[in-house]
Design a protein around this motif. Structure first.
Motif, PDB file in Angstrom:
ATOM      1  N   ARG A 175       0.801  -1.228   0.000  1.00  0.00           N
ATOM      2  CA  ARG A 175       0.000   0.000   0.000  1.00  0.00           C
ATOM      3  C   ARG A 175       0.831   1.274   0.000  1.00  0.00           C
ATOM      4  O   ARG A 175       0.320   2.354  -0.213  1.00  0.00           O
ATOM      5  CB  ARG A 175      -0.979   0.011   1.162  1.00  0.00           C
ATOM      6  N   ARG A 176       2.132   1.172   0.292  1.00  0.00           N
ATOM      7  CA  ARG A 176       2.952   2.378   0.204  1.00  0.00           C
ATOM      8  C   ARG A 176       3.881   2.273  -1.009  1.00  0.00           C
ATOM      9  O   ARG A 176       3.694   1.411  -1.856  1.00  0.00           O
ATOM     10  CB  ARG A 176       3.773   2.543   1.477  1.00  0.00           C
ATOM     11  N   SER A 177       4.912   3.104  -1.047  1.00  0.00           N
ATOM     12  CA  SER A 177       5.777   3.093  -2.225  1.00  0.00           C
ATOM     13  C   SER A 177       7.045   2.292  -1.932  1.00  0.00           C
ATOM     14  O   SER A 177       7.253   1.815  -0.820  1.00  0.00           O
ATOM     15  CB  SER A 177       6.139   4.520  -2.627  1.00  0.00           C
ATOM     16  N   ARG A 178       7.878   2.162  -2.934  1.00  0.00           N
ATOM     17  CA  ARG A 178       9.093   1.368  -2.816  1.00  0.00           C
ATOM     18  C   ARG A 178       9.954   1.825  -1.639  1.00  0.00           C
ATOM     19  O   ARG A 178      10.533   1.026  -0.915  1.00  0.00           O
ATOM     20  CB  ARG A 178       9.898   1.472  -4.120  1.00  0.00           C
ATOM     21  N   HIS A 179       9.995   3.100  -1.450  1.00  0.00           N
ATOM     22  CA  HIS A 179      10.823   3.677  -0.410  1.00  0.00           C
ATOM     23  C   HIS A 179      10.448   3.163   0.977  1.00  0.00           C
ATOM     24  O   HIS A 179      11.288   3.047   1.855  1.00  0.00           O
ATOM     25  CB  HIS A 179      10.700   5.206  -0.460  1.00  0.00           C
ATOM     26  N   GLU A 180       9.174   2.876   1.176  1.00  0.00           N
ATOM     27  CA  GLU A 180       8.710   2.471   2.507  1.00  0.00           C
ATOM     28  C   GLU A 180       8.735   0.961   2.708  1.00  0.00           C
ATOM     29  O   GLU A 180       8.434   0.492   3.799  1.00  0.00           O
ATOM     30  CB  GLU A 180       7.283   2.979   2.767  1.00  0.00           C
ATOM     31  N   LEU A 181       9.043   0.179   1.660  1.00  0.00           N
ATOM     32  CA  LEU A 181       9.046  -1.279   1.825  1.00  0.00           C
ATOM     33  C   LEU A 181       9.863  -1.650   3.061  1.00  0.00           C
ATOM     34  O   LEU A 181      11.052  -1.330   3.122  1.00  0.00           O
ATOM     35  CB  LEU A 181       9.689  -1.943   0.602  1.00  0.00           C
ATOM     36  N   PRO A 182       9.261  -2.311   4.038  1.00  0.00           N
ATOM     37  CA  PRO A 182      10.029  -2.594   5.251  1.00  0.00           C
ATOM     38  C   PRO A 182      11.013  -3.766   5.110  1.00  0.00           C
ATOM     39  O   PRO A 182      11.805  -3.992   6.020  1.00  0.00           O
ATOM     40  CB  PRO A 182       8.960  -2.906   6.300  1.00  0.00           C
ATOM     41  N   ALA A 183      10.987  -4.483   4.012  1.00  0.00           N
ATOM     42  CA  ALA A 183      11.873  -5.643   3.871  1.00  0.00           C
ATOM     43  C   ALA A 183      13.334  -5.222   3.750  1.00  0.00           C
ATOM     44  O   ALA A 183      13.628  -4.070   3.426  1.00  0.00           O
ATOM     45  CB  ALA A 183      11.476  -6.463   2.646  1.00  0.00           C
ATOM     46  N   ARG A 184      14.235  -6.151   4.009  1.00  0.00           N
ATOM     47  CA  ARG A 184      15.664  -5.899   3.826  1.00  0.00           C
ATOM     48  C   ARG A 184      15.907  -5.541   2.365  1.00  0.00           C
ATOM     49  O   ARG A 184      15.329  -6.138   1.460  1.00  0.00           O
ATOM     50  CB  ARG A 184      16.490  -7.161   4.103  1.00  0.00           C
ATOM     51  N   GLY A 185      16.829  -4.611   2.151  1.00  0.00           N
ATOM     52  CA  GLY A 185      17.138  -4.177   0.798  1.00  0.00           C
ATOM     53  C   GLY A 185      17.523  -5.346  -0.098  1.00  0.00           C
ATOM     54  O   GLY A 185      17.059  -5.467  -1.240  1.00  0.00           O
ATOM     55  N   GLU A 186      18.339  -6.227   0.434  1.00  0.00           N
ATOM     56  CA  GLU A 186      18.827  -7.340  -0.375  1.00  0.00           C
ATOM     57  C   GLU A 186      17.677  -8.249  -0.840  1.00  0.00           C
ATOM     58  O   GLU A 186      17.702  -8.779  -1.956  1.00  0.00           O
ATOM     59  CB  GLU A 186      19.828  -8.148   0.459  1.00  0.00           C
ATOM     60  N   GLU A 187      16.658  -8.393   0.027  1.00  0.00           N
ATOM     61  CA  GLU A 187      15.538  -9.274  -0.345  1.00  0.00           C
ATOM     62  C   GLU A 187      14.724  -8.635  -1.470  1.00  0.00           C
ATOM     63  O   GLU A 187      14.280  -9.305  -2.388  1.00  0.00           O
ATOM     64  CB  GLU A 187      14.629  -9.563   0.852  1.00  0.00           C
ATOM     65  N   VAL A 188      14.519  -7.333  -1.367  1.00  0.00           N
ATOM     66  CA  VAL A 188      13.765  -6.626  -2.415  1.00  0.00           C
ATOM     67  C   VAL A 188      14.534  -6.736  -3.728  1.00  0.00           C
ATOM     68  O   VAL A 188      13.972  -7.023  -4.791  1.00  0.00           O
ATOM     69  CB  VAL A 188      13.565  -5.142  -2.034  1.00  0.00           C
ATOM     70  N   HIS A 189      15.831  -6.549  -3.639  1.00  0.00           N
ATOM     71  CA  HIS A 189      16.694  -6.631  -4.813  1.00  0.00           C
ATOM     72  C   HIS A 189      16.610  -8.021  -5.453  1.00  0.00           C
ATOM     73  O   HIS A 189      16.400  -8.169  -6.650  1.00  0.00           O
ATOM     74  CB  HIS A 189      18.119  -6.305  -4.369  1.00  0.00           C
ATOM     75  N   HIS A 190      16.747  -9.052  -4.614  1.00  0.00           N
ATOM     76  CA  HIS A 190      16.682 -10.415  -5.145  1.00  0.00           C
ATOM     77  C   HIS A 190      15.312 -10.716  -5.732  1.00  0.00           C
ATOM     78  O   HIS A 190      15.195 -11.357  -6.776  1.00  0.00           O
ATOM     79  CB  HIS A 190      16.998 -11.428  -4.033  1.00  0.00           C
ATOM     80  N   ALA A 191      14.268 -10.246  -5.055  1.00  0.00           N
ATOM     81  CA  ALA A 191      12.905 -10.491  -5.549  1.00  0.00           C
ATOM     82  C   ALA A 191      12.761  -9.869  -6.937  1.00  0.00           C
ATOM     83  O   ALA A 191      12.242 -10.497  -7.861  1.00  0.00           O
ATOM     84  CB  ALA A 191      11.878  -9.911  -4.583  1.00  0.00           C
ATOM     85  N   GLY A 192      13.271  -8.646  -7.082  1.00  0.00           N
ATOM     86  CA  GLY A 192      13.205  -7.978  -8.379  1.00  0.00           C
ATOM     87  C   GLY A 192      13.940  -8.785  -9.443  1.00  0.00           C
ATOM     88  O   GLY A 192      13.411  -9.033 -10.530  1.00  0.00           O
ATOM     89  N   GLU A 193      15.135  -9.231  -9.114  1.00  0.00           N
ATOM     90  CA  GLU A 193      15.929 -10.033 -10.053  1.00  0.00           C
ATOM     91  C   GLU A 193      15.201 -11.293 -10.484  1.00  0.00           C
ATOM     92  O   GLU A 193      15.351 -11.774 -11.595  1.00  0.00           O
ATOM     93  CB  GLU A 193      17.240 -10.469  -9.379  1.00  0.00           C
ATOM     94  N   GLU A 194      14.427 -11.840  -9.541  1.00  0.00           N
ATOM     95  CA  GLU A 194      13.764 -13.116  -9.823  1.00  0.00           C
ATOM     96  C   GLU A 194      12.448 -12.927 -10.569  1.00  0.00           C
ATOM     97  O   GLU A 194      11.714 -13.881 -10.793  1.00  0.00           O
ATOM     98  CB  GLU A 194      13.549 -13.888  -8.508  1.00  0.00           C
ATOM     99  N   GLY A 195      12.146 -11.709 -10.901  1.00  0.00           N
ATOM    100  CA  GLY A 195      10.973 -11.461 -11.741  1.00  0.00           C
ATOM    101  C   GLY A 195       9.685 -11.242 -10.978  1.00  0.00           C
ATOM    102  O   GLY A 195       8.599 -11.354 -11.537  1.00  0.00           O
ATOM    103  N   ILE A 196       9.791 -10.959  -9.689  1.00  0.00           N
ATOM    104  CA  ILE A 196       8.582 -10.658  -8.923  1.00  0.00           C
ATOM    105  C   ILE A 196       8.094  -9.260  -9.346  1.00  0.00           C
ATOM    106  O   ILE A 196       8.886  -8.323  -9.447  1.00  0.00           O
ATOM    107  CB  ILE A 196       8.882 -10.628  -7.402  1.00  0.00           C
ATOM    108  N   ILE A 197       6.801  -9.146  -9.594  1.00  0.00           N
ATOM    109  CA  ILE A 197       6.239  -7.853 -10.012  1.00  0.00           C
ATOM    110  C   ILE A 197       5.818  -7.078  -8.771  1.00  0.00           C
ATOM    111  O   ILE A 197       5.200  -7.651  -7.865  1.00  0.00           O
ATOM    112  CB  ILE A 197       5.016  -8.092 -10.920  1.00  0.00           C
ATOM    113  N   PHE A 198       6.136  -5.810  -8.718  1.00  0.00           N
ATOM    114  CA  PHE A 198       5.725  -4.983  -7.584  1.00  0.00           C
ATOM    115  C   PHE A 198       4.599  -4.058  -8.008  1.00  0.00           C
ATOM    116  O   PHE A 198       4.779  -3.217  -8.875  1.00  0.00           O
ATOM    117  CB  PHE A 198       6.905  -4.151  -7.072  1.00  0.00           C
ATOM    118  N   LYS A 199       3.430  -4.262  -7.398  1.00  0.00           N
ATOM    119  CA  LYS A 199       2.336  -3.312  -7.618  1.00  0.00           C
ATOM    120  C   LYS A 199       2.255  -2.480  -6.355  1.00  0.00           C
ATOM    121  O   LYS A 199       1.640  -2.881  -5.359  1.00  0.00           O
ATOM    122  CB  LYS A 199       1.022  -4.058  -7.868  1.00  0.00           C
ATOM    123  N   LEU A 200       2.911  -1.320  -6.405  1.00  0.00           N
ATOM    124  CA  LEU A 200       3.022  -0.498  -5.213  1.00  0.00           C
ATOM    125  C   LEU A 200       1.889   0.519  -5.160  1.00  0.00           C
ATOM    126  O   LEU A 200       1.246   0.796  -6.168  1.00  0.00           O
ATOM    127  CB  LEU A 200       4.383   0.185  -5.191  1.00  0.00           C
TER     128      LEU A 200
END
Ligand SMILES: Cc1cc2nc3c(=O)[nH]c(=O)nc-3n(C[C@H](O)[C@H](O)[C@H](O)COP(=O)(O)OP(=O)(O)OC[C@H]3O[C@@H](n4cnc5c(N)ncnc54)[C@H](O)[C@@H]3O)c2cc1C
Ligand SMILES: Cc1cc2nc3c(=O)[nH]c(=O)nc-3n(C[C@H](O)[C@H](O)[C@H](O)COP(=O)(O)OP(=O)(O)OC[C@H]3O[C@@H](n4cnc5c(N)ncnc54)[C@H](O)[C@@H]3O)c2cc1C
Ligand code: SF4
Ligand code: FES
Lengths: 274, 597
Positions: B443-468
């Protein structure tokens, strides 16, 4: 590790009784509560009601119907064999009071669960009417045990091979029409049975308690897999139940949620046979 | 003279080899130091010249215009045409003002000087030089599994540093006098010191240094949100990316484990007193280790059939291998802690009963109750809580179905609601389970994602789509009551709320639907009341978490302590451990001042 100290086949090998050594659980468990077990390292966690206990001997009894992979695996175990994990007692105990006349209805393996609760109602001084049903004579379980604790006992079979022919709802309706002192109905069995019983008791305005059997994993309120809709609220059956006000339960939702893994369950059984 | 191999010879090299099949690293072997030495002349005298150990970092041109036997005074820098002899630098060893040799005039980075007056060898950097140099080393990435391959297996994604990479990364630390990183660490690990030990190649000692403050470094190195803790405050981070403290922590802990250097500590004399620990998550494990070490008898009670708490049932194998968690638990067993699984405290044994047999009780039961949004359709088939999804996958090993009996939830199009570590873990697990499309709805933007940076990065690499900036309002079912879509509403960010994050506000009328056939709700957890029902005198706060004295972590019941998620609400592994340590210290203080019963 938990040892099976006695195994008994009850209905031609489709319903089986285990007495399991679990002293701590045996000391605490109350009627209506259940355990979750996992047979071995690769096993699934499945919930089973404690059908009886012997606190002094440290033994709990479970009675299960062979319906799929885990219960089939359990059938292959014998006296002396070990079960890897048994955890309990889980769920709320049935609230047992002296209310007067109660009707205890059980269908199929539901009778196993019913028995422990019915016994408690009997011991609390209630007038207990038992109605137990099965598909046929061979599938009927715990007739003698129920006879010992019920003031009246009616037996039905779907095919008429024993007792009255038909479903448990038949005799229940007769009772509801003829007796005005029934204070409570307690029903446990297939979802469709509980649903139909509640339709009936609602008409007669008789409070009805049902014991639900959604799919569970942890049994401690951690996963939310066992959630059921009671009135407008979502409840976790493993900690808020398994007993609920039968008139408020959303049976269709329960039926639906229990069918999520039908295909996997078949695959799992096939895999184990191969 | 400067052959191609130079790069590899300049370091004392640790060869860290990976098995091509399982990616396990093994066979760590030391090679002798080989520095490149060649002879040159200065004012007629023969001297040895050595190459800088830093050269390969900067990719400096190796064509230094010095040849074997050259008279150095005559050699000019081809770029600036000045003599490569730098006479203005003071020798760091003897202090003489003239005659130092600076051979890499080209790069102005040569850190190795020979004092031509007295022949002192000076690893010649002024503090300022050194700082500049270190700042030139880029933050080292961990080698990791190929992006395409890893989504079809459950093995850990990063392999971790090799010894070589760890040395380079350790070289970046400025060894601050007043290290800010330590202040950012919830358990105040002596960060500059452990990094200095790495730089000296004393990896084992570095691991032991960390363990003075943190008993589970191989776990914290992997899962701590370093970018919000130590690395957030690292001085290097002001100009460049901060020192990769977490990766270094992970490296030394893995080194210690793999090289079989973990030794069971000497246990203090038995005190004869007994401690019960409820829950085997990071909080409970810390209390158990600390108290056992001090000579108390410790029994851990765990409700599930497996120990480790969230580390075992929640965080997936590809992020935290379960063998590591079990290694740590075995360590506790070897110390003499007793572990009782399948014990749900509350229904099976009450806290009151525990107090009859134990001198102190610690409650570390976590925040295990899944939260739902209470919106329409949440109980449709194939709508899961993150807890259920991850428990099936991790604890019950459903990803190995049918070898393991527990079935795995299927979905081709998966939607995960939430933006924390839990959501990333669900999304990446679903990808590995073979889903075509996995979308995170937050419900918020990328900046507020509470997950670890590395996990967000890996998720992106793995093709996970972010609908922020979207929030679900309703789940829509098929005719047979399975989920087929989620109706969402678009959000915009308003003023910051109490947590400092900007509050999301729904945009009226912006509703749209996201198709999916599996939805996972990962919006948080609350306190599970199963333990409290039998303990009415345990004081809870208005959200249902346990109230404690923050100095001792003692609860309203005497000799009963609590810590971790059950006190703070869902937090982090390291905070749970820190809370455990506070409780252990307080317990010890109280019990050791009491006479024996
Ligand atoms: C609180 C509770 C008490 C129960 N008590 C008894 C009892 O005393 N005796 C008895 O015979 N049965 C009892 N059941 C049902 C029993 O748990 C299932 O029959 C058993 O899990 C089937 O496992 P399986 O692998 O053999 O079959 P599967 O092939 O896996 O499944 C067959 C059917 O069993 C149900 N089921 C499957 N997995 C689970 C699970 N993890 N949790 C719950 N239901 C599941 C599903 O509806 C499924 O369609 C109880 C269920 C609950 C929730
Ligand atoms: C999917 C997921 C990913 C996460 N990722 C990260 C991350 O990357 N980094 C990070 O720092 N944090 C992460 N966290 C948060 C972190 O795991 C928790 O903050 C931490 O584990 C809390 O530790 P704890 O000891 O308080 O409790 P838990 O780890 O929750 O352990 C509690 C234990 O107590 C047991 N228990 C509960 N009730 C009873 C009872 N009545 N009797 C006996 N035992 C009981 C439970 O079964 C459990 O094993 C993540 C959490 C989740 C769910
Ligand atoms: S703040 Fe950064 S540079 Fe300074 S000691 Fe800590 S890790 Fe090293
Ligand atoms: S079985 Fe997991 S919450 Fe009920």
């Amino acid at each position: 590790m938990f040892q099976i100290v006695r195994k008994q086949e009850m209905a031609k090998g489709t319903i089986i009784r285990f007495d399991i050594s679990a002293p701590k659980i045996a000391k605490k468990v109350k009627p209506g509560q259940f355990i979750i077990l996992r047979v071995n390292e690769t096993g699934e966690r499945i919930p089973l009601t404690v059908a009886d206990k012997d606190s002094f001997a440290g033994i709990i009894t479970i009675i299960f119907q062979v319906v799929g992979k885990t219960t089939a695996l359990m059938r292959s175990l014998n006296t002396g064999d070990m079960i890897k994990d048994v955890v309990g007692p889980l769920g709320k105990a049935a609230e047992i009071e002296k209310t007067g006349t109660v009707v205890m209805v059980g269908g199929g393996t539901g009778v196993a669960i019913l028995h422990h609760v019915a016994k408690a109602y009997h011991e609390a001084g209630n007038y207990v009417i038992g109605i137990i049903g099965a598909q046929n004579m061979d599938m009927l379980i715990l007739e003698n045990e129920m006879n010992n604790i019920c003031d009246e006992l009616i037996i039905t079979t779907d095919d008429g091979s024993y007792g009255e022919q038909g479903f448990v709802t038949g005799p229940l309706k007769t009772y509801l029409q003829e007796r005005y002192d029934i204070k409570l109905v307690y029903a446990i069995g297939p979802i469709i049975m509980m649903k139909n019983i509640c339709k009936l008791t609602k008409k007669f305005k008789i409070p009805t308690i049902v014991s639900l059997n959604p799919i569970m994993i942890d049994g401690t309120g951690m996963c939310g897999g066992c959630r059921v809709k009671i009135g407008n609220e979502t409840k976790f059956a493993c900690v808020d139940g398994p007993d609920f006000d039968g008139h408020k339960v959303d049976y269709d939702e329960l039926e639906n949620r229990n069918s999520i893994y039908l295909k996997d369950e078949k695959d799992s059984l096939l895999f184990s046979i191969r | 003279m400067f052959d191609q191999d130079v790069k590899y010879l300049k370091f004392k090299t640790l060869i860290n080899t990976y098995c091509p099949h399982c990616h396990n690293s093994f066979n760590v072997e030391k090679k002798e130091e080989k520095s490149i030495i060649f002879k040159a002349k200065y004012k007629g005298q023969e001297i040895d010249l050595k190459l800088s150990p830093y050269l390969d970092v900067f990719d400096v041109e190796t064509s230094v215009p010095v040849k074997e036997g050259d008279e150095l005074d005559d050699v000019l820098c081809p770029k600036c045409n000045k003599s490569i002899i730098n006479k203005t630098v003071k020798c760091g060893e003897c202090g003489s003002k003239v005659g130092e040799v600076l051979i890499s005039a080209l790069s102005k980075l040569m850190p190795f000087y020979i004092c031509t007056k007295f022949g002192c060898e000076w690893h010649g950097l002024t503090k300022a030089d050194e700082r500049k140099l270190k700042l030139k080393i880029p933050r080292q990435d961990m080698p990791e599994q190929d992006q395409k391959l890893r989504v079809s297996n459950y093995q850990e994604v990063p392999y971790g540093y090799t010894g070589e990479l760890a040395l380079l990364e350790a070289g970046r630390c400025l060894q601050c006098k007043d290290p800010q990183c330590v202040k950012g660490c919830p358990v105040n690990i002596d960060i500059p010191n452990f990094i200095a030990l790495i730089a000296e190649e004393k990896f084992d000692a570095a691991a032991k240094k960390i363990k003075e403050r943190n008993v589970l470094p191989s776990i914290c190195g992997r899962v701590c949100p370093q970018e919000d803790q130590c690395e957030k405050y690292c001085i290097v981070g002001k100009k460049d990316k901060p020192v990769a403290i977490g990766r270094l922590e992970r490296f030394v802990a893995d080194y210690e484990r793999k090289m079989d250097l973990v030794k069971v500590p000497i246990i203090n004399k038995e005190t004869g007193k007994r401690i019960a620990v409820i829950g085997s998550g990071p909080a409970g494990l810390t209390v158990a280790a600390d108290m056992r070490q001090r000579g108390y008898g410790v029994t851990i009670f765990e409700a599930l059939h497996e120990t480790g708490g969230v580390l075992t049932y929640g965080i997936p194998e590809f992020r935290l291998p379960k063998s590591i968690v079990q290694f740590e638990i075995n360590y506790l067993k070897n110390m003499g802690c007793r572990i009782e699984t399948n014990h749900v405290i509350g229904p099976l044994l009450t806290i009151e009963e525990l107090l009859e047999n134990f001198d102190s009780v610690f409650i570390g039961v976590g925040a295990g109750l899944p939260v739902f949004m209470n919106i329409e359709g949440e109980n449709l088939g194939n709508v899961f809580s993150a807890n259920e999804y991850l428990t099936r996958m991790n604890l019950m090993k459903a990803y190995k179905f049918p070898e393991y009996d527990t079935p795995m939830p299927h979905g081709n199009k998966v939607a995960v609601i939430g933006g924390g570590n839990v959501a990333m873990d669900c999304a990446r697990s679903a990808k590995r389970a073979g889903s075509d499309e996995v979308t995170i709805i937050y419900r918020r933007s990328r900046h507020e994602l509470p997950a670890r940076g590395e996990e967000v990065h890996h998720a992106g690499e793995e093709g996970i789509i972010f609908k922020l900036l979207n929030n679900p309002v309703k789940y829509i079912g098929t005719d047979n009551n399975r989920i087929k879509a989620i109706e969402c509403i678009k959000m915009e960010l308003g003023e910051p709320d109490k947590s400092g994050r900007r509050r999301p506000i729904p945009i009226e009328g912006s509703n749209f639907t996201v198709e999916c056939d599996l939805a996972i709700v990962a919006i948080g957890n609350g306190p599970n009341p199963i333990l409290f029902n039998s303990t009415p005198n345990l004081k809870l706060n208005k959200w249902g978490y346990i109230e404690v004295n923050p100095e001792t972590n003692e609860t309203s019941i005497k000799n009963v302590y609590a810590g971790g998620d059950i006190v703070t609400g869902s937090a982090t592994v390291i905070l749970a451990m820190g809370a455990g340590r506070i409780a252990a210290n307080a317990m010890h203080k109280k019990l050791s001042s009491m006479k024996k019963k």
